[in-house]
Design a protein around this motif. Structure first.
Motif, mmCIF file in Angstrom:
data_model
loop_
_atom_site.group_PDB
_atom_site.id
_atom_site.type_symbol
_atom_site.label_atom_id
_atom_site.label_comp_id
_atom_site.label_asym_id
_atom_site.label_seq_id
_atom_site.Cartn_x
_atom_site.Cartn_y
_atom_site.Cartn_z
ATOM 1 N N LEU A 129 1.225 -1.193 0.050
ATOM 2 C CA LEU A 129 -0.051 -0.185 0.136
ATOM 3 C C LEU A 129 0.965 1.298 0.169
ATOM 4 C CD1 LEU A 129 -2.696 -0.936 2.426
ATOM 5 C CD2 LEU A 129 -3.275 -0.654 0.268
ATOM 6 N N VAL A 130 1.968 1.448 1.208
ATOM 7 C CA VAL A 130 2.579 1.915 0.205
ATOM 8 C C VAL A 130 3.841 2.719 -0.907
ATOM 9 C CG1 VAL A 130 5.029 3.164 1.399
ATOM 10 C CG2 VAL A 130 3.606 2.062 3.250
ATOM 11 N N PHE A 131 4.149 1.791 -1.040
ATOM 12 C CA PHE A 131 4.607 1.885 -2.584
ATOM 13 C C PHE A 131 2.956 1.857 -3.047
ATOM 14 C CE2 PHE A 131 7.979 -1.169 -0.801
ATOM 15 C CZ PHE A 131 9.264 -0.422 -1.608
ATOM 16 N N GLU A 183 3.970 7.550 -4.874
ATOM 17 C CA GLU A 183 4.905 8.838 -6.164
ATOM 18 C C GLU A 183 3.305 10.184 -6.412
ATOM 19 O OE1 GLU A 183 5.920 6.947 -9.952
ATOM 20 O OE2 GLU A 183 7.209 5.449 -8.836
ATOM 21 N N ARG A 184 2.981 9.619 -5.353
ATOM 22 C CA ARG A 184 1.565 10.218 -5.327
ATOM 23 C C ARG A 184 2.021 11.868 -4.651
ATOM 24 N NH1 ARG A 184 -3.881 7.318 -5.918
ATOM 25 N NH2 ARG A 184 -5.480 10.152 -5.237
ATOM 26 N N VAL A 203 7.305 -7.748 -2.115
ATOM 27 C CA VAL A 203 6.557 -6.222 -2.753
ATOM 28 C C VAL A 203 7.540 -5.511 -2.878
ATOM 29 C CG1 VAL A 203 5.813 -4.281 -1.580
ATOM 30 C CG2 VAL A 203 5.266 -7.093 -1.344
ATOM 31 N N THR A 204 8.959 -4.901 -2.530
ATOM 32 C CA THR A 204 9.958 -4.043 -2.742
ATOM 33 C C THR A 204 10.516 -4.543 -4.196
ATOM 34 O OG1 THR A 204 10.516 -3.397 -0.609
ATOM 35 C CG2 THR A 204 12.292 -2.979 -2.229
ATOM 36 N N GLY A 205 10.722 -6.211 -4.824
ATOM 37 C CA GLY A 205 11.301 -5.868 -6.443
ATOM 38 C C GLY A 205 10.184 -5.017 -7.004
ATOM 39 N N LEU A 206 8.938 -6.170 -6.871
ATOM 40 C CA LEU A 206 8.046 -5.758 -7.987
ATOM 41 C C LEU A 206 7.570 -4.313 -8.078
ATOM 42 C CD1 LEU A 206 6.112 -9.290 -7.533
ATOM 43 C CD2 LEU A 206 7.194 -8.743 -8.915
ATOM 44 N N ALA A 207 7.548 -4.038 -6.837
ATOM 45 C CA ALA A 207 7.247 -2.427 -7.014
ATOM 46 C C ALA A 207 8.284 -1.451 -7.603
ATOM 47 C CB ALA A 207 6.624 -1.311 -5.735
ATOM 48 N N LEU A 208 9.297 -1.746 -6.949
ATOM 49 C CA LEU A 208 10.408 -0.721 -8.191
ATOM 50 C C LEU A 208 11.168 -1.376 -9.359
ATOM 51 C CD1 LEU A 208 12.459 -0.048 -4.573
ATOM 52 C CD2 LEU A 208 10.599 1.097 -5.983
ATOM 53 N N GLY A 209 10.772 -2.745 -9.839
ATOM 54 C CA GLY A 209 11.390 -2.904 -10.880
ATOM 55 C C GLY A 209 10.647 -3.034 -11.762
ATOM 56 N N VAL A 210 8.503 -3.525 -11.627
ATOM 57 C CA VAL A 210 8.072 -4.183 -12.404
ATOM 58 C C VAL A 210 7.494 -2.580 -12.483
ATOM 59 C CG1 VAL A 210 6.629 -5.319 -13.974
ATOM 60 C CG2 VAL A 210 8.582 -6.361 -12.502
ATOM 61 N N ASP A 211 6.434 -2.680 -11.758
ATOM 62 C CA ASP A 211 4.756 -1.708 -11.193
ATOM 63 C C ASP A 211 4.983 -1.709 -9.883
ATOM 64 O OD1 ASP A 211 3.614 0.193 -12.981
ATOM 65 O OD2 ASP A 211 1.723 -0.786 -11.455
ATOM 66 N N PRO A 212 4.339 -0.165 -9.292
ATOM 67 C CA PRO A 212 3.809 -0.222 -7.818
ATOM 68 C C PRO A 212 2.179 -0.950 -7.968
ATOM 69 C CG PRO A 212 4.870 1.827 -8.463
ATOM 70 C CD PRO A 212 4.323 0.414 -9.786
#
Length: 410
Positions: free
Chosen positions: A32-34, A38-39, A155-164
């Motif tokens: 939820l944070v990731f 960016e908003r 979560v970190t890998g997917l949110a930063l490496g693919v899409d939040p």
């Protein structure tokens, strides 16, 4: 006693369903944070959505847990998981939606499946012989430790490496898979009790000392986790060490669960629980006062090692205190209690860090934990002194009309 007693095809199937159902829960706060970081004001909004998610768990677990039908649990569990999947899918598909809409989806994702954890635990113990309950719960604890160790990195890998938006969508897909997996498991578990909701609420509430000690254990560990970055900064240690230290604590918890299930331990369950919580408190005190990285790591590892044992003793205590038909509801109330403890601890940590040093904040949390442990212990003593109480009293704790028992296993 051996882990061979829980090695079966049904337990393996249960494990796959449990991983698919619980991984989204472990992913949710960070996802939820990731999702919104960016908003404008993203971190604040992410924290608020995570709080709404936890609020959904706190409210949903006891309400839905008390409605769970032990003999026909599958439809209830499936509906809860389906609702959770909808909530996560909405978050992942509409990351730019109005905050109120995101909050509704977050609440649904937290509330709808909140009784599933308790239902799955009750189902697990019905799949093994009665004497193997400790081993079954140890396996569950090891599985939980692995899930909570993997989820943040995923979560970190997917949110930063693919899409939040990918982590919430993955969570929705996993919950959907767990719904399908339920049909490979029994429909429910056997119980001879049939009570009205008011009577069941009274029975479940009678185990309140177990809920208090459960909240105490998680609150203590949560305080150590939440204050850890600030503590490392206070000691002049890189904040980046937080991840490896918490991973080590999770790994130690898995080892502790495995060791706990290897043998029978002496003493009454409430006594074991108090000793383990006192041991955890001592380990967290070490974390607060030690000046170097090695001491902090050692303290967290010992706390994790003992925490898994404390969690197992409270689950076994609840199993001893409640009749089979009320177990899922009891586990759900426990889930709500520890979630409330975690949320309260987060608020306490934030307040204390504005007023005092991180090490002092941790010591204050230890004091609160010991106070809750004392209240729980006092409650256990009172309950044990009641007529008919003691080991095995759950079969005598209330009277129900005699009813035929269907075989709910397929």
């Amino acid at each position: 006693m051996s882990y061979r007693d829980v090695a079966s095809k049904q337990v393996l199937t249960w494990a796959f369903v449990a991983v698919a159902a619980r991984m989204p829960v472990a992913m949710a706060p960070l996802a939820l944070v990731f999702l919104v970081r960016e908003r404008p004001g993203g971190y604040t909004l992410g924290a608020a959505l995570a709080a709404v998610y936890v609020l959904g768990e706190i409210i949903g677990a006891p309400v839905l847990g008390l409605r769970l039908n032990a003999r026909r649990a599958r439809p209830h569990l499936a509906a809860g998981l389906a609702g959770g999947a909808v909530g996560f899918a909405g978050l992942g598909a509409l990351p730019g939606a109005h905050p109120v809409i995101l909050a509704v989806f977050a609440f649904l994702a937290g509330a709808a499946p909140s009784a599933v954890s308790g239902g799955l635990r009750a189902l697990l113990t019905s799949l093994v012989p009665g004497h193997a309950a400790e081993q079954a719960l140890s396996v569950e604890s090891m599985l939980t430790s692995a899930i909570w160790a993997i989820a943040p990195a995923a979560v970190t890998g997917l949110a930063l490496g693919v899409d939040p938006g990918v982590p919430p969508l993955l969570a929705a897909a996993l919950m959907g898979v767990s719904v399908a997996g339920l049909w490979l498991l029994p429909e429910g578990w056997q119980t001879e009790e049939r009570t009205g909701r008011t009577s069941q609420l009274r029975v479940v509430a009678s185990a309140w000392p177990v809920y208090v000690t459960g909240a105490a254990g998680l609150s203590l560990l949560a305080l150590a986790e939440l204050v850890l970055p600030a503590l490392l900064e206070q000691r002049g240690i890189g904040v980046g060490w937080s991840g490896p230290l918490l991973l080590g604590m999770s790994a130690a918890a898995g080892v502790g669960a495995f060791l706990y299930g290897l043998r029978s331990w002496p003493g009454r369950l409430p006594t074991r629980s108090v000793l383990l919580l006192c041991g955890m408190s001592s380990a967290v005190v070490l974390v607060a006062v030690t000046p170097d990285l090695a001491g902090i790591g050692a303290g967290l590892a010992v706390a994790g090692l003992l925490q898994s044992g404390a969690m197992l003793t409270r689950n076994l205590s609840l199993r001893e205190a409640l009749p089979p038909g009320a177990l899922a509801a009891g586990y759900s109330v426990m889930y709500s209690a520890v979630s409330a403890g975690y949320a309260a601890t987060g608020s306490l940590a934030g307040a204390l860090l504005r007023l005092t040093a991180p090490s002092t904040a941790i010591l204050a949390g230890v004091g609160l934990t010991l106070a809750l442990t004392g209240v729980g212990w006092w409650g256990e003593i009172r309950r044990a002194r009641r007529p008919g109480a003691g080991p095995g009293h759950r079969a005598r704790s209330y009277t129900a009309p005699a009813t035929p028992v269907r075989n709910v296993r397929r």
